[in-house]
Design a protein around this motif. Structure first.
Motif, mmCIF file in Angstrom:
data_model
loop_
_atom_site.group_PDB
_atom_site.id
_atom_site.type_symbol
_atom_site.label_atom_id
_atom_site.label_comp_id
_atom_site.label_asym_id
_atom_site.label_seq_id
_atom_site.Cartn_x
_atom_site.Cartn_y
_atom_site.Cartn_z
ATOM 1 N N SER A 116 32.015 48.287 76.188
ATOM 2 C CA SER A 116 33.032 47.281 75.866
ATOM 3 C C SER A 116 34.372 47.676 76.467
ATOM 4 O O SER A 116 34.505 48.732 77.089
ATOM 5 N N GLU A 152 30.142 43.899 77.024
ATOM 6 C CA GLU A 152 30.570 42.839 76.110
ATOM 7 C C GLU A 152 31.997 43.077 75.621
ATOM 8 O O GLU A 152 32.559 44.157 75.745
ATOM 9 N N TYR A 153 32.554 42.017 75.087
ATOM 10 C CA TYR A 153 33.873 42.052 74.477
ATOM 11 C C TYR A 153 34.950 42.440 75.492
ATOM 12 O O TYR A 153 35.665 43.418 75.334
ATOM 13 N N GLU A 155 38.339 40.912 77.355
ATOM 14 C CA GLU A 155 39.352 39.863 77.355
ATOM 15 C C GLU A 155 39.824 39.531 78.768
ATOM 16 O O GLU A 155 40.424 38.478 78.995
ATOM 17 N N CYS A 179 35.042 37.935 75.611
ATOM 18 C CA CYS A 179 35.512 37.405 74.320
ATOM 19 C C CYS A 179 36.624 36.398 74.599
ATOM 20 O O CYS A 179 37.796 36.623 74.281
ATOM 21 N N ASN A 209 31.019 36.469 73.668
ATOM 22 C CA ASN A 209 30.772 36.980 72.324
ATOM 23 C C ASN A 209 32.113 37.135 71.607
ATOM 24 O O ASN A 209 33.154 37.278 72.232
ATOM 25 N N CYS A 210 32.053 37.073 70.271
ATOM 26 C CA CYS A 210 33.194 37.381 69.412
ATOM 27 C C CYS A 210 34.371 36.412 69.602
ATOM 28 O O CYS A 210 34.284 35.420 70.329
ATOM 29 N N HIS A 211 35.452 36.660 68.900
ATOM 30 C CA HIS A 211 36.768 36.010 68.988
ATOM 31 C C HIS A 211 36.807 34.550 68.571
ATOM 32 O O HIS A 211 37.858 34.075 68.148
ATOM 33 N N CYS A 292 27.960 37.866 66.504
ATOM 34 C CA CYS A 292 28.855 39.013 66.601
ATOM 35 C C CYS A 292 29.491 39.221 65.219
ATOM 36 O O CYS A 292 28.815 39.115 64.211
#
Length: 398
Positions: A116, A152-153, A155, A179, A209-211, A292
């Motif tokens: 990440s 992953e993850y 920005e 994300c 994924n996420c956010h 997530c």
């Protein structure tokens, strides 16, 4: 002999649905094994029984992928801002791989090694320095022979590209998820352009994924898919969203919400919300569907139940769950038995039970990203003076 499992690309190439797992960091924080703030995964070493059990619950719920609990397991993150774990990234990554493989062997699941975003990138370290961080983790994953790799993850798509450049040297399939939401990465690169850059870098599976909440994430992956197709490229697509409703988020996502991270519970999606998400994702052409932060095993079970017709089976955890509430026909109270039907749960608008609370919040929106002084990282603990300055800035922004 143990039958050879199909690899991730073999599964996706035939249109098979691959179900990811859920949010280990948040789930284990709630259980007392992860510290909010650093969010590091030392529990793989210090409390392997907790990590193993969560893997097992996701496997039982229908997950096809046991993702190593290696989020933020790079050395630069493990020693960031006074985090003194006395454990190396190698120790944590190796332990996480062993746990994921142990549980994956109990079912038809693959092991994915994950990297990440890094403090090194936020602190404007060079491309070579950031890539060296990823390579240290990748070397462990190769040694432990994980089935595929996930970056992953991220920005910033640039950092994700750097991760893909490194991970593809392993010779294993690489999946990459950012994300980001429909507005793109923090530098304003659109989802479509992000996806094109990642595919060109060597990612075989791209997504987010996420956010952001499930439907926002599906919308973002649709934009990525459109961009890839316009460019004449091919890829598989993945989505692993938050289990929180985030209609009020800006480009930064849920970490800008004032409720992050300790008061997000009123935003948790229901299992029925997740079934709608799974169907929406499938209809969008996404075949790697998971979750997530906030996603618990029952959410993943909802994905598996919604897509059971396409997969041809239900997960083991459905033994204890009546489809669309059908198990309520055994309840002692008649008005609860009357809820044992799909149309009741599909039409329900859940109340929050908080009459004095707003339905949405105002994000903090500090608007800082890589290169800004506020995002420069350090090994030393955050000082009292640094905190005072942040408190003043927060008050000024209120």
């Amino acid at each position: 002999m143990t039958p050879v499992k199909k690899g991730i690309l073999e599964r996706l190439n035939t249109g098979e649905v691959v179900i990811g797992d859920g949010g280990f960091v948040f789930a284990l924080e709630k259980r007392g094994y992860v510290k909010a703030g650093p969010w590091t995964p030392e529990a793989s070493v210090t409390h392997p029984e907790a990590v193993r059990q969560l893997h097992r619950e996701f496997l039982r719920a229908g997950s096809n992928v046991m993702q190593t609990f290696t989020f933020y397991a790079s050395d630069d993150k493990l020693e960031n801002r006074g985090n003194d774990l006395r454990l190396t990234g190698q120790q944590i990554n190796e332990a996480a791989c062993d746990l994921a493989r142990e549980v994956a062997s109990e079912g038809d699941a693959l092991v994915a090694g994950g990297v990440s975003q890094t403090p090194s990138y936020l602190s404007c370290k060079s491309e070579d320095e950031v890539k060296a961080v990823f390579k240290k983790q990748m070397d462990v994953f190769v040694k432990k022979n994980v089935d595929f790799l996930i970056a992953e993850y991220f920005e910033h798509v640039e950092e994700a590209e750097w991760a893909v450049h490194v991970l593809k040297m392993s010779g294993k399939p690489v999946a990459t998820s950012l994300c980001i939401g429909p507005d793109g990465d923090l530098n304003g690169v659109s989802p479509g352009d992000c996806a094109v850059r990642l595919v060109k870098a060597g990612a075989r599976i791209v997504g987010v994924n996420c956010h952001f909440d499930p439907m926002t994430c599906v919308k973002t992956v649709k934009l990525m898919k459109e961009g890839v197709e316009r460019a004449g490229l091919k890829a598989h697509y993945m989505v692993q969203p938050l289990a929180y409703h985030t209609p009020d988020c800006n480009r930064q996502g849920f970490i800008d919400l004032p409720e992050f991270p300790f008061a997000l519970e009123p935003r948790v999606v229901t299992r029925w919300d997740v079934q709608k998400y799974a169907r929406e994702a499938y209809n969008a052409g996404i075949r790697y569907i998971g979750g997530c932060c906030g996603f618990e095993p029952y959410h993943i079970r909802a994905v598996a139940e919604e897509l059971a017709p396409e997969r041809g089976f239900l997960p083991a955890a459905s033994e204890k769950h009546g489809m669309w509430g059908s198990g309520l026909d055994m309840h002692t109270k008649p008005w609860v038995r009357a809820r044992a039907r799909r149309d009741y749960w599909e039409k329900l608008k859940p109340a929050s039970g908080r009459p004095l609370c707003p339905s949405i919040s105002t994000p903090d929106s500090w608007g800082v990203t890589k290169g800004h002084a506020d995002l420069m990282q350090q090994k030393e603990a955050t000082s009292e003076e640094q905190l005072k300055q942040l408190f003043k800035k927060a008050e000024a922004n209120d």
